[in-house]
Design an enzyme around this catalytic site. Structure first.
Site, mmCIF file in Angstrom:
data_model
loop_
_atom_site.group_PDB
_atom_site.id
_atom_site.type_symbol
_atom_site.label_atom_id
_atom_site.label_comp_id
_atom_site.label_asym_id
_atom_site.label_seq_id
_atom_site.Cartn_x
_atom_site.Cartn_y
_atom_site.Cartn_z
ATOM 1 N N THR A 1 -1.811 5.731 2.180
ATOM 2 C CA THR A 1 -3.050 4.945 2.156
ATOM 3 C C THR A 1 -3.125 4.065 3.398
ATOM 4 O O THR A 1 -2.142 3.458 3.797
ATOM 5 C CB THR A 1 -3.102 4.055 0.898
ATOM 6 O OG1 THR A 1 -2.954 4.867 -0.264
ATOM 7 C CG2 THR A 1 -4.416 3.301 0.808
ATOM 8 N N LEU B 1 0.865 -1.175 0.000
ATOM 9 C CA LEU B 1 0.000 0.000 0.000
ATOM 10 C C LEU B 1 0.899 1.221 0.000
ATOM 11 O O LEU B 1 1.939 1.231 0.662
ATOM 12 C CB LEU B 1 -0.892 0.039 1.249
ATOM 13 C CG LEU B 1 -1.997 -1.000 1.395
ATOM 14 C CD1 LEU B 1 -2.719 -0.801 2.726
ATOM 15 C CD2 LEU B 1 -2.982 -0.917 0.244
ATOM 16 N N ASP B 2 0.503 2.257 -0.725
ATOM 17 C CA ASP B 2 1.250 3.501 -0.672
ATOM 18 C C ASP B 2 1.300 4.001 0.771
ATOM 19 O O ASP B 2 0.366 3.783 1.558
ATOM 20 C CB ASP B 2 0.579 4.576 -1.541
ATOM 21 C CG ASP B 2 0.685 4.258 -3.023
ATOM 22 O OD1 ASP B 2 1.589 3.500 -3.409
ATOM 23 O OD2 ASP B 2 -0.150 4.780 -3.787
ATOM 24 N N ARG B 3 2.358 4.712 1.081
ATOM 25 C CA ARG B 3 2.543 5.229 2.431
ATOM 26 C C ARG B 3 1.322 5.978 2.974
ATOM 27 O O ARG B 3 0.902 5.766 4.118
ATOM 28 C CB ARG B 3 3.777 6.133 2.451
ATOM 29 C CG ARG B 3 4.079 6.742 3.795
ATOM 30 C CD ARG B 3 5.336 7.583 3.700
ATOM 31 N NE ARG B 3 5.765 8.049 4.994
ATOM 32 C CZ ARG B 3 6.964 8.547 5.238
ATOM 33 N NH1 ARG B 3 7.844 8.641 4.270
ATOM 34 N NH2 ARG B 3 7.295 8.950 6.440
ATOM 35 N N HIS C 1 -0.018 4.205 -8.049
ATOM 36 C CA HIS C 1 -0.950 5.335 -7.885
ATOM 37 C C HIS C 1 -2.130 5.242 -8.860
ATOM 38 O O HIS C 1 -2.690 6.258 -9.272
ATOM 39 C CB HIS C 1 -0.233 6.680 -8.085
ATOM 40 C CG HIS C 1 0.859 6.925 -7.097
ATOM 41 N ND1 HIS C 1 1.795 7.927 -7.249
ATOM 42 C CD2 HIS C 1 1.173 6.295 -5.931
ATOM 43 C CE1 HIS C 1 2.648 7.899 -6.226
ATOM 44 N NE2 HIS C 1 2.286 6.924 -5.416
#
Length: 257
Positions: free
Chosen positions: A67, A63-65, A172
């Site tokens: 999120t 997961l993106d930081r 993204h």
């Protein structure tokens, strides 16, 4: 000059665990694992979970930081390999919730290839002319709200809570697809609307990306049982939902598909 205070993350919330897999509710702002791009960071979900449960964990997705939400790890390299294969084969259903600027008035299946976002440092030697990659996301609007507050050239502000089902896993992807639909996610500093981001900081004291990995569904590779892992939106988001006139209980935001 004001000192920036970094958040300190406490014990991780475990959402699911069996003999082969474990899932946590990753907080917004926490990196999944070490990266030379963030040399000054000292906390990472992978190491924190390892220390918390006393055994090694193996990432199977990321997961993106900024999120938050369901983050799944394997408890062995073999289990990681088998779960990775489910991701590769498209056998994992991922459901996200995003708070966006604007109204999404219908369900939309967006099939828009994305050119890979390259980092100036990490991807310095990568192919700069790589062809766009296939990217597909299904969007469905859950709630809408309009507030009589002028921002920019409009007399009111409009927001939607959108279900997002990515069918591919590009970097993204959800953020970029929503931006393409002119529905930028609140709190997105790279692809969002700065005026609305500031509005949420000032009126809701909100300083995070409003993207939540709310659900992960798959058939367990060993037991063959259907598994659904869910992460809560949290009190801060439910408070915003209340102020926008939306339901105020977690159960109202779980998927029923």
């Amino acid at each position: 000059m004001q000192e920036i205070v970094k958040p300190q993350f406490d014990e991780l919330t475990i959402l699911y665990r069996d003999d082969n897999y474990i899932a946590i509710d990753k907080p917004s702002g926490l990196l999944v694992h070490r990266s030379f791009l963030d040399k000054h960071e000292t906390q990472f979900a992978m190491q924190m979970l390892r220390d918390q449960i006393g055994q090694h964990v193996f990432p199977v997705h990321r997961l993106d930081r900024p999120t938050s939400g369901v983050l799944l790890f394997a408890l062995s390299s073999e289990a990681a390999r088998d779960m990775n294969q489910l991701f590769i084969d498209g056998q994992i259903e991922k459901r996200y919730l995003a708070l966006v600027r604007g109204f999404l008035n219908e369900s939309i299946f967006l099939d828009k290839p994305l050119k890979e976002e390259l980092d100036k440092i990490a991807d310095k030697f990568a192919d700069q002319n790589k062809a766009p990659q296939e990217a597909q996301t299904l969007f469905h609007c859950l709630h809408q709200a309009s507030l009589p507050i002028p921002i920019g050239k409009y007399p009111t502000v409009r927001y939607s809570l959108v279900e997002c089902f990515p069918k591919t896993g590009r970097k993204h992807q959800i953020r970029r697809h929503l931006k393409h639909l002119s529905l930028p996610i609140i709190g997105d500093v790279n692809h969002g609307d700065n005026q609305h981001n500031q509005f949420f900081r000032e009126h809701f004291q909100l300083r995070r990306l409003m993207l939540f990995a709310s659900e992960l569904k798959f058939v367990h590779p060993y037991s063959k049982q259907p598994i659904t892992i869910r992460a809560p939106l949290g009190d801060a988001m439910l408070t915003i939902c209340q102020q926008l006139g939306w339901p105020t209980e977690e159960k109202d935001y779980y998927g029923n598909h």
